[in-house]
Motif scaffolding. Structure first.
Motif, PDB file in Angstrom:
ATOM      1  N   UNK A 323       0.821  -1.218   0.000  1.00 60.82           N
ATOM      2  CA  UNK A 323       0.000   0.000   0.000  1.00 60.82           C
ATOM      3  C   UNK A 323       0.851   1.263   0.000  1.00 60.82           C
ATOM      4  N   UNK A 324       2.027   1.202   0.587  1.00 67.37           N
ATOM      5  CA  UNK A 324       2.892   2.385   0.623  1.00 67.37           C
ATOM      6  C   UNK A 324       3.399   2.774  -0.763  1.00 67.37           C
ATOM      7  N   UNK A 325       3.490   1.824  -1.674  1.00 66.34           N
ATOM      8  CA  UNK A 325       3.971   2.149  -3.024  1.00 66.34           C
ATOM      9  C   UNK A 325       2.830   2.385  -4.012  1.00 66.34           C
ATOM     10  N   UNK A 326       1.581   2.082  -3.615  1.00 72.22           N
ATOM     11  CA  UNK A 326       0.458   2.196  -4.548  1.00 72.22           C
ATOM     12  C   UNK A 326       0.286   3.590  -5.156  1.00 72.22           C
ATOM     13  N   UNK A 327       0.416   4.704  -4.409  1.00 71.11           N
ATOM     14  CA  UNK A 327       0.195   6.017  -5.028  1.00 71.11           C
ATOM     15  C   UNK A 327       1.077   6.288  -6.246  1.00 71.11           C
ATOM     16  N   UNK A 328       2.224   5.641  -6.331  1.00 68.10           N
ATOM     17  CA  UNK A 328       3.124   5.864  -7.457  1.00 68.10           C
ATOM     18  C   UNK A 328       2.759   5.039  -8.687  1.00 68.10           C
ATOM     19  N   UNK A 329       1.777   4.154  -8.564  1.00 69.68           N
ATOM     20  CA  UNK A 329       1.476   3.211  -9.637  1.00 69.68           C
ATOM     21  C   UNK A 329       0.280   3.609 -10.493  1.00 69.68           C
ATOM     22  N   UNK A 336       2.765  -2.311 -16.240  1.00 66.16           N
ATOM     23  CA  UNK A 336       3.187  -3.570 -15.609  1.00 66.16           C
ATOM     24  C   UNK A 336       3.327  -3.467 -14.094  1.00 66.16           C
ATOM     25  N   UNK A 337       3.780  -2.314 -13.595  1.00 67.57           N
ATOM     26  CA  UNK A 337       3.953  -2.155 -12.149  1.00 67.57           C
ATOM     27  C   UNK A 337       2.621  -2.269 -11.417  1.00 67.57           C
ATOM     28  N   UNK A 338       1.531  -1.759 -12.026  1.00 70.90           N
ATOM     29  CA  UNK A 338       0.218  -1.890 -11.408  1.00 70.90           C
ATOM     30  C   UNK A 338      -0.227  -3.346 -11.401  1.00 70.90           C
ATOM     31  N   UNK A 339       0.070  -4.073 -12.462  1.00 71.33           N
ATOM     32  CA  UNK A 339      -0.297  -5.487 -12.507  1.00 71.33           C
ATOM     33  C   UNK A 339       0.448  -6.282 -11.439  1.00 71.33           C
ATOM     34  N   UNK A 340       1.699  -5.906 -11.174  1.00 73.93           N
ATOM     35  CA  UNK A 340       2.448  -6.563 -10.103  1.00 73.93           C
ATOM     36  C   UNK A 340       1.773  -6.305  -8.755  1.00 73.93           C
ATOM     37  N   UNK A 341       1.339  -5.049  -8.533  1.00 70.53           N
ATOM     38  CA  UNK A 341       0.623  -4.738  -7.298  1.00 70.53           C
ATOM     39  C   UNK A 341      -0.661  -5.558  -7.188  1.00 70.53           C
ATOM     40  N   UNK A 342      -1.424  -5.648  -8.278  1.00 70.44           N
ATOM     41  CA  UNK A 342      -2.682  -6.385  -8.271  1.00 70.44           C
ATOM     42  C   UNK A 342      -2.436  -7.842  -7.900  1.00 70.44           C
TER      43      UNK A 342
END
Length: 440
Positions: A323-329, A336-342
């Motif tokens: 969650x701490x890195x989500x605002x940057x995605x 691809x970075x958002x898909x990694x978070x998902x």
């Protein structure tokens, strides 16, 4: 006691021979379908926030308030529903709950004022979904399974994620093509369609069919004494004397705040703020549900084999970091970075449920399902606060960034609470009276 007539049809052919399938598996399957049918509304708020705002002019804070009341009642109803299932039977309570969900969602097509949204989304659907919350899962697994309890808890918990997976893209497309009313009626129809199956095949206790729980010995169904409210409140009174209850409740409150309250309610509007279309954002949220199925089932498998306190510590810590890195995605397109978070977040979404259910059973014995209902109430209390507070933050600041950072920090603190449970590890489950004893 002789086997009842409903036991005989449960047969399967395997390698040329016919083997009897234990009725517990069919009961679990029906419970899974019921949870999927009721899960439609869990996908609704994120999809309908902007359409309701556009049509009626209601603020995001007002709409989030209706969601918060729903989440709060969803949790507060759970322990009483668990006690009602002991008093009146699982089948009857679940059937009425599905009817409430159907009525609450379907009647929204006639609403004109925000108080009607609160009454329908908040109260009716909150009571209905709360009666089929995770205390329902704990009741099914506690009565019907001795072996594979953790695994079945994971599978049934994943039923809600499966419902989200099924409904989210569909509701987003329906809303985009035909308006939000079509989506609300679809949810109402789905909940209503499951009622006949529940009445036909869901059973209250193995002894009703003359069989033992899966992997256990035959026991007669306990005779419920006293009122459901008295048993639920009595279980809370005794559980609240143990530090383990407050550690579990505190961690689960943060769990609710960082899942249903934050991501479940505000992920789609947050993605929309960055230029992403609502159907695309809904598909990402549905992917979380897809990965959650695998994550929760795996968590149930691990719960049968590892210390649940360790599992909770890892789950909460990893969620906080994500969650701490989500605002940057966030971006207008799916990177691809958002898909990694998902993927990462989805595996962790409700993986906390099987170990939490197991710990309630460990610390509170026969009262475990009802006590878990109270722990789940704290989950929804956290979700309700997060849903409203996040909507107000968005109205005030114009973005969601601060909400993600707060959620990340809270998740890491939940990991610490989970590890503190090791200090209460020697608590005796035998010392906690059963729910029936509490009511006596």
């Amino acid at each position: 006691m002789a086997a009842g007539p409903l036991v005989r049809p449960y047969r399967i052919r395997w390698n040329g021979s016919v083997k009897r399938l234990h009725p517990a598996w069919l009961v679990a399957a029906v419970a899974f379908v019921a949870l999927v049918g009721a899960a439609g509304f869990r996908a609704t708020p994120g999809v309908l926030i902007h359409p309701l705002h556009d049509e009626f002019g209601w603020s995001l804070g007002t709409i989030s308030l209706a969601v918060s009341i729903n989440l709060l009642l969803f949790g507060l109803t759970a322990p009483f529903a668990a006690a009602l299932m002991e008093r009146f039977g699982i089948r009857r309570v679940v059937a009425y709950a599905l009817l409430l969900v159907s009525a609450g969602s379907g009647l929204t097509v006639f609403m004109k004022h925000s108080w009607e949204l609160i009454a329908l989304w908040g109260v009716l659907v909150g009571l209905g979904t709360g009666s089929m919350a995770l205390a329902f899962v704990a009741t099914i697994t506690g009565r019907w399974f001795v072996h594979r309890r953790g695994l079945i808890t994971g599978v049934l918990t994943a039923g809600g994620a499966a419902g989200q997976l099924v409904f989210l893209p569909l509701l987003a497309l329906l809303t985009d093509a035909h308006g939000w009313r079509a989506a609300a009626l679809t949810v109402a129809g789905a909940a209503l369609a499951v009622v006949p199956l529940v009445l036909w095949r869901l059973r209250d206790h193995p002894s009703e069919l003359g069989v033992a729980p899966y992997g256990g010995e035959f026991v007669e169904a306990p005779v419920a004494t006293g009122g459901a409210a008295r048993r639920a409140l009595g279980a809370l009174r005794l559980a609240s004397r143990k530090p383990a209850f407050w550690l579990l409740a505190g961690g689960f409150a943060i769990c609710g705040a960082t899942t249903n309250g934050l991501i479940g309610t505000h992920f789609i509007p947050a993605a929309h703020d960055h230029g992403m279309t609502e159907p695309t954002a809904a598909s990402l949220l549905a992917l979380i549900g897809l990965f959650d199925i695998a994550g929760t089932i795996a968590s149930g498998w691990l719960t049968d084999r590892m210390d649940s306190r360790v599992l909770l510590g890892w789950y909460y810590a990893l969620r906080g970091l994500s969650l701490l890195v989500l605002p940057m995605l966030f971006a207008a397109t799916v990177r691809p970075s958002m898909l990694v978070f998902i993927l990462f977040y989805g595996l962790d979404w409700v993986a906390t449920v099987p170990p939490t259910v197991a710990l309630c059973r460990e610390y509170f014995g026969a009262s475990g399902p009802v006590v878990f209902g109270w722990v789940f109430a704290s989950h929804q209390f956290g979700a309700a606060i997060a849903a409203t507070a996040t909507g107000l933050l968005r109205d005030r600041l114009g973005n969601y960034d601060l909400a993600w950072y707060i959620a990340g920090g809270l998740s890491i603190s939940a990991a610490a609470l989970s590890l503190l449970l090791f200090r209460t590890r020697n608590a005796s489950t035998a010392a906690t009276p059963s729910v029936a004893a509490v009511a006596a």
